[in-house]
Design a protein around this motif. Structure first.
Motif: not given
Length: 168
Positions: A96, A99, A101-102
């Motif tokens: 996370r 990036h 995000k997940d």
């Protein structure tokens, strides 16, 4: 003569580090000046959903336990059932951060191979007066290639900035 491995998912970090070492003609560690003779970038492996690694430094992962009203740090041993879960949670957090995000998959299973370690696998490291418990042995990791790559680049487990969790 020593070999020193440095890993990071951030290419600029590695480039800036190497430029600094070359500009100053070396690095000072423990009061000793070390001269850099050679630097090379190793090609990363092709990441898949099942990979075998060997530890280049101990892996440590911990959880906070509450005993009465006191919090204690418990270093997870390689045979404890929550090892894979705690390492996966740690890698998801790192993913996370890197990036924003997940990961598409957060599943991960670690199988250690103490028979191939050739002796005791638990390691106790004293870092500036603090004992850190870890382990070193070959292991297989199955699950998300995205998380496996993050583990390879940043280190598996906790305290990676101190040199823990590097694999090859």
């Amino acid at each position: 003569q020593i070999e020193w491995f440095i890993s990071s998912p951030i290419d600029d970090f590695i480039l800036n580090f190497l430029n600094g070492v070359f500009e100053t003609a070396g690095i000072k560690i423990g009061g000793r000046n070390l001269l850099l003779q050679n630097a090379e970038v190793l090609e990363p492996p092709k990441f898949s959903d099942t990979m075998r690694f060997r530890c280049l430094s101990p892996i440590t992962i911990s959880r906070t336990d509450i005993v009465g009203e006191e919090k204690t740090q418990h270093f997870i041993r390689p045979w404890e059932p929550d090892l894979s879960e705690k390492i996966a949670q740690n890698l998801v957090r790192k993913f996370r951060l890197l990036h924003g995000k997940d990961p598409s998959d957060s599943g991960l299973k670690i199988e250690i191979d103490p028979q191939r370690a050739g002796g005791k696998i638990e390691k106790l490291v004293n870092f500036k007066g603090t004992n850190i418990k870890g382990f070193m042995c070959p292991f297989t990791v199955e699950g998300s290639p995205e998380l496996i790559e993050v583990g390879y680049e940043t280190g598996f487990g906790d305290k990676n900035s101190l040199g823990f969790g590097m694999v090859g």
